[in-house]
Design an enzyme around this catalytic site. Structure first.
Site, PDB file in Angstrom:
ATOM      1  N   CYS A 111     -46.845  26.038   5.218  1.00  0.00           N
ATOM      2  CA  CYS A 111     -47.541  26.731   6.304  1.00  0.00           C
ATOM      3  C   CYS A 111     -49.033  26.765   5.974  1.00  0.00           C
ATOM      4  CB  CYS A 111     -46.983  28.137   6.413  1.00  0.00           C
ATOM      5  SG  CYS A 111     -47.809  29.169   7.643  1.00  0.00           S
ATOM      6  N   CYS A 125     -51.143  22.690  11.726  1.00  0.00           N
ATOM      7  CA  CYS A 125     -50.096  23.718  11.653  1.00  0.00           C
ATOM      8  C   CYS A 125     -48.783  22.956  11.549  1.00  0.00           C
ATOM      9  CB  CYS A 125     -50.124  24.566  12.918  1.00  0.00           C
ATOM     10  SG  CYS A 125     -48.656  25.593  13.165  1.00  0.00           S
TER      11      CYS A 125
HETATM   12  N1  DGL Z   1     -46.627  26.877  10.773  1.00  0.00           N
HETATM   13  C1  DGL Z   1     -47.751  27.658  10.471  1.00  0.00           C
HETATM   14  C2  DGL Z   1     -48.932  26.852   9.971  1.00  0.00           C
HETATM   15  O1  DGL Z   1     -48.752  25.796   9.411  1.00  0.00           O
HETATM   16  C3  DGL Z   1     -48.217  28.764  11.346  1.00  0.00           C
HETATM   17  C4  DGL Z   1     -47.534  29.177  12.563  1.00  0.00           C
HETATM   18  C5  DGL Z   1     -47.742  30.623  12.912  1.00  0.00           C
HETATM   19  O2  DGL Z   1     -48.749  30.975  13.543  1.00  0.00           O
HETATM   20  O3  DGL Z   1     -46.887  31.404  12.516  1.00  0.00           O
HETATM   21  O4  DGL Z   1     -50.057  27.266  10.094  1.00  0.00           O
END
Ligand code: DGL
Length: 263
Positions: A74, A185
Site C-alpha cells: 500500500c 495506489c
Molecule cells: N491501496 C492503497 C495504496 O496503495 C490505498 C487505498 C486507500 O485509500 O485505502 O495507496
C-alpha cells in the site's frame, strides 16, 4: 526463523492483491498471508496517525501467524507508517512501496507525467521527496482519486459508475499532455483494462507490483529466507466484510478461498 515461514502482505483493502499476484508469479514457493484492512478503507482519506496504528496492529497479527517478512502492499500506508514499522521491527525484512516516479521520468517522451494516487500519498512528505529526487527534468501532474478505491473494493471493475469516475480523473491528465501515467495506489492496477479503454494506446501505464516482488526476492535472499519447499495455500483475513472479500477474490485473483475476520 525458518525459511519456509510465510510472508505477510497487507493493504487497506484488496489493492495489495495486485502485488500479491506479482509475488506469486516471481516467487511461487513463498507461502503468503494476506490482510485486507477493509473495515478501515480508504486509508487515503485518513490521517497518518490512524494509519500507523492500524499498521502496527496488522503487523502484530502477521508476526503472531509466523510471518518471516512483511510487504506493505500500500503506497499510502508506506508513506504514513513505513519508517515507523522499520524502527519498531528492526530485524524484520520489510518491503514498502511508493509511486514509480523514477521509471516514469525515464519513460516519458512528452516530458509530462501523470500520477493517480490517494490524497494521503500525494500529500505526504515521502512523495514530495520522491519528486525532488527524480522529477527535476519532467513536469508532474498529480491527481487524487477519491471514491475509486471503493469501486475496486466492491469488485466493480467495469461498472458505468467506475468508468465515469475514472474518466473524470484521467481526462485532465490527458489534456495536460501526459504520455505516462503512474498508478500510485495498489488498487488501480485492477483498472488497467478500463484505463486501456479511456486513454490512447500510446500512453504508458506504470505500477510497481513487479518491482516490489523483485525487492522482496532480494531481501529474502539477503536474509537467507527464500523458501525451498512448495508454497502452502494463501491465507486471508479481512477487518471488513469477510463475505465481500470471498465474493471479490474470484474477480480480482481468479481464486476462491476462505476469509477469516480480524479486528
Ligand atoms: N491501496 C492503497 C495504496 O496503495 C490505498 C487505498 C486507500 O485509500 O485505502 O495507496
Amino acid at each position: 526463523m525458518p525459511s519456509n515461514a510465510p510472508v505477510g502482505v497487507f493493504d487497506s483493502g484488496v489493492g495489495g492483491l495486485s502485488v500479491l499476484r506479482e509475488i506469486r508469479q516471481l516467487l511461487p514457493n513463498e507461502s503468503l498471508l494476506y490482510v485486507a484492512d477493509s473495515g478501515h478503507v480508504p486509508y487515503g482519506e485518513k490521517n497518518p496517525e490512524y494509519i500507523r496504528e492500524r499498521c502496527v496492529l496488522i503487523t502484530e497479527h502477521l508476526l503472531a501467524q509466523g510471518a518471516k517478512a512483511l510487504v506493505l502492499a500500500c503506497n499510502t500506508a508506506t508513506a504514513a507508517a513505513g519508517a515507523e514499522l522499520r524502527e519498531r521491527y528492526p530485524h524484520l525484512p520489510i518491503v514498502g512501496m511508493e509511486p514509480a516516479v523514477k521509471p516514469a521520468a525515464a519513460a516519458t517522451r512528452s516530458g509530462v507525467v501523470g500520477v493517480l494516487a490517494t490524497t494521503g500519498t500525494l500529500k505526504s512528505a515521502r512523495f514530495a521527496a520522491l519528486l525532488d529526487r527524480f522529477a527535476n527534468d519532467v513536469r508532474v501532474v498529480t491527481q487524487p482519486c477519491p471514491g475509486l478505491v471503493e469501486c475496486i473494493e466492491s469488485g466493480e471493475l467495469q461498472a458505468p459508475a467506475t468508468r465515469e469516475l475514472l474518466h473524470g480523473y484521467v481526462a485532465p491528465l490527458m489534456a495536460e499532455g501526459c504520455d505516462t501515467l503512474i498508478l500510485g495506489c495498489t488498487h488501480y492496477p485492477f483498472l488497467r483494462p478500463l484505463l486501456g479503454e479511456l486513454v490512447p494506446p500510446s500512453v504508458t501505464l506504470i505500477d510497481t507490483g513487479a518491482a516490489v516482488a523483485r525487492q522482496l526476492q532480494r531481501l529474502l535472499a539477503q536474509h537467507d529466507l527464500l523458501a525451498a519447499q512448495a508454497a502452502q495455500p494463501t491465507r486471508y483475513w479481512s477487518s471488513g466484510n469477510t463475505a465481500q472479500l470471498c465474493r471479490v477474490l474470484p474477480i480480482l485473483l481468479g481464486e476462491r478461498a476462505d476469509v477469516l475476520p480480524i479486528h
